[in-house]
Design a protein around this motif. Structure first.
Motif, PDB file in Angstrom:
ATOM      1  N   GLY A   1       0.783  -1.224   0.000  1.00 38.69           N
ATOM      2  CA  GLY A   1       0.000   0.000   0.000  1.00 38.69           C
ATOM      3  C   GLY A   1       0.813   1.271   0.000  1.00 38.69           C
ATOM      4  O   GLY A   1       0.271   2.347  -0.252  1.00 38.69           O
TER       5      GLY A   1
ATOM      6  N   ASN B   1       4.212   7.795   0.717  1.00 38.57           N
ATOM      7  CA  ASN B   1       2.891   7.854   1.341  1.00 38.57           C
ATOM      8  C   ASN B   1       2.586   6.490   1.952  1.00 38.57           C
ATOM      9  O   ASN B   1       2.488   5.485   1.241  1.00 38.57           O
ATOM     10  CB  ASN B   1       1.833   8.244   0.318  1.00 38.57           C
TER      11      ASN B   1
ATOM     12  N   PRO C   1      -0.055   4.286   4.186  1.00 35.83           N
ATOM     13  CA  PRO C   1      -1.433   4.280   4.723  1.00 35.83           C
ATOM     14  C   PRO C   1      -1.446   3.958   6.212  1.00 35.83           C
ATOM     15  O   PRO C   1      -0.501   3.398   6.761  1.00 35.83           O
ATOM     16  CB  PRO C   1      -2.120   3.198   3.884  1.00 35.83           C
ATOM     17  N   ASP C   2      -2.556   4.317   6.848  1.00 34.64           N
ATOM     18  CA  ASP C   2      -2.668   4.108   8.298  1.00 34.64           C
ATOM     19  C   ASP C   2      -2.717   2.630   8.674  1.00 34.64           C
ATOM     20  O   ASP C   2      -2.311   2.247   9.772  1.00 34.64           O
ATOM     21  CB  ASP C   2      -3.920   4.818   8.829  1.00 34.64           C
TER      22      ASP C   2
END
Length: 556
Positions: free
Chosen positions: A281, A315, A317-318
């Protein structure tokens, strides 16, 4: 005249090219590389590597190598040099294994050539010269902090001494503080300094706000083809915590370093940036990269910066999982076991073998002379097997001499698979002279980190243990100060009185011959004014009394 000036100006412009043409027999290369990896705990590890190589035999026909450093190498017959300035400790159990680790503080290792009788003198000159170049306090590394190991710290390049201990000097200062004063001259050793290239990304306000940072400078000789080449490698290793700084795990080069890559160094043959993706991700921008073998991408900064500014960003993701790291084969931890600062204690080092095979290690520990070691108490036990003893294979012990040299302990032993070995030795702290304590005497003193070496796939891996803090017996420094103040006061009063009585001459003079000072004149004037005021008020009261009596008589 004008034509002559133009000719001189043209020759001046062409002189560097002429010099370059005359030295074409010397092969020189300069490489820049940035490696970015993700660590557990949402931390980011960045490692800058700047490598300069020259095949010049005499070291004088070069254009890329830093001249001040080369002059020191040639003047004092240095064959290999290694300097590290580190703030913090690399937590290998949490962050995984890395090849370029360093102990806290300053570490300085030099291998010399030439005659062994002059090594001590040359060591002092090299130490002071490198201290001036890097603005580090290496000049304070006296004989109390310098050793010559027998088994450890062997040279990694070509030497003529074949690893003889008479030609090596190793000094360590665990309390050395690394700051901007070290970074600025370190950058000036690069061909483009900090004006362009990857070095332009190094901002001191960002670097010294990290969990771990380490500067290193390595000089060695290697075999290149049929000849010998000098290699100067400069590294800076940083560990950022974007989650603590910005509240998110995603990051960008602009956010971490405060800068973007505008242009590359024109001297560099290659400028690359490798980014390891943390997991599923995660995306890396800009989309100008090529994939690497494994989870990662690489940027060719030399081609990208010709058309645009490079700002690498990741980037995350959480819901992304934690980053995976390679666990170290051996984990080392050193601590002090004792009751109080004045009692005896033990230096304890734990070696944890995380592999399924036995590992033979070489452990070197430098102990300052102000800790009196009891060699007969030294022991190595296997904690995973009911504290059974482990027999050492090799042992070298150089005893300390008070205020001259420290202890040097080198020992070789084997750690069983999936077990923990405990090394322990007893010591007694010494009471120092009052002028041998540092200004912060109650802070304690650091013991240098232990050096652990072992072989992994025919390569020597070097690890460093903690640098434990030892509290020494400290006198009450307030008592000398109080006694000094009291005695000084008494001497001043007594001496002042006696001096006044013995030097002044008593003589009778008339009162009108006394010369009154300004203070006495002022006091006399005030007294006169007060007397006049009292006399005037008395006359007024007398007149009022007479008037009252006269008025009463008239009424009667």
């Amino acid at each position: 005249m004008i034509l002559l000036l133009r000719a001189v100006a043209m020759v001046t412009r062409l002189l560097p090219l002429l010099l370059l043409v005359t030295t074409t027999h010397t092969t020189e290369t300069y490489l820049e590389h940035l490696d970015i990896k993700h660590l557990p705990g949402s931390k980011v590890h960045t490692e800058f590597t700047f490598t300069s190589t020259s095949t010049s035999v005499n070291g004088r026909d070069f254009n890329i190598l830093p001249r001040p450093l080369v002059q020191i190498i040639l003047s004092y017959e240095v064959e290999e040099l290694s300097l590290t300035l580190t703030q913090g400790m690399w937590r290998d159990r949490l962050w995984g294994f890395t090849e370029n680790t360093a102990p806290p503080g300053a570490q300085f290792l030099v291998w010399f050539g030439g005659k062994s009788e002059t090594v001590d003198t040359r060591w002092q000159h090299v130490r002071n010269s490198i201290s001036g170049i890097t603005c580090a306090s290496l000049g304070s590394l006296s004989s109390e902090d310098t050793v010559s190991p027998l088994f450890s710290l062997k040279p990694t390049g070509l030497t003529t001494t074949k690893g003889d201990r008479d030609y090596v000097r190793y000094g360590v200062s665990p309390a050395e503080v690394v700051c901007t004063e070290n970074l600025t001259p370190w950058l000036k050793l690069l061909p483009c300094s900090s004006s362009s290239g990857l070095a332009s990304l190094l901002d001191s306000s960002k670097i010294y706000n990290t969990a771990y940072h380490s500067l290193s400078l390595t000089v060695r000789r290697i075999r290149m083809g049929d000849g010998i080449a000098w290699v100067i490698e400069q590294r800076i290793s940083l560990v950022f915590a974007p989650l603590q700084l910005y509240g998110r795990a995603s990051w960008s080069m602009k956010g971490l370093l405060g800068r973007t890559l505008v242009d590359t160094c024109p001297v560099a043959s290659s400028t690359t940036i490798n980014v390891e993706t943390p997991g599923e991700g995660a995306t890396v921008t800009p989309n100008l990269h090529t994939p690497l073998s494994g989870k990662g991408v690489t940027f060719d900064a030399g081609n990208i910066t010709q058309t645009k500014i490079l700002n690498v960003a990741v980037n995350i993701p959480d819901n992304a999982g934690p980053a995976r790291v390679v666990p170290p084969a051996i984990h080392v931890h050193t601590y002090i076991s004792r009751i109080s600062s004045s009692s005896s204690g033990h230096i304890v080092t734990l070696f944890t073998n995380n592999r399924d095979t036995d590992i033979t290690v070489l452990y070197m520990q430098v102990v300052p002379w102000w800790l009196r070691l009891y060699v007969h108490t030294m022991s190595i036990t296997d904690l995973s097997s009911s504290s059974s003893p482990i027999t050492h294979e090799k042992l070298n012990l150089d005893l300390a001499r008070d205020r001259e040299t420290p202890y040097t302990l080198e020992i070789v032993f084997t750690i069983p698979a999936r077990s923990t070995a405990k090394f322990s030795i007893q010591f007694d702290p010494l009471l120092l002279r009052w002028n041998e304590y540092p200004p912060d005497a109650h802070h304690g003193r650091h013991i240098p980190s232990g050096v652990v070496s072992y072989k992994d796939n025919e390569q020597v891996v070097r690890l460093y243990s903690d640098s434990p803090l030892v509290y020494l017996p400290t006198p009450d420094f307030s008592m000398p100060f109080n006694v000094l103040c009291l005695v000084s006061t008494v001497i001043a009063i007594v001496y002042g009185s006696i001096f006044s009585l013995t030097t002044k001459e008593l003589a009778c003079i008339k009162e009108n011959e006394v010369k009154k000072g300004l203070l006495i004149q002022l006091i006399t004037a005030l007294r006169g004014a007060l007397k006049k005021q009292e006399t005037g008020s008395g006359v007024v009261k007398k007149e009022q009394t007479e008037q009252n009596e006269n008025s009463e008589g008239t009424k009667k």
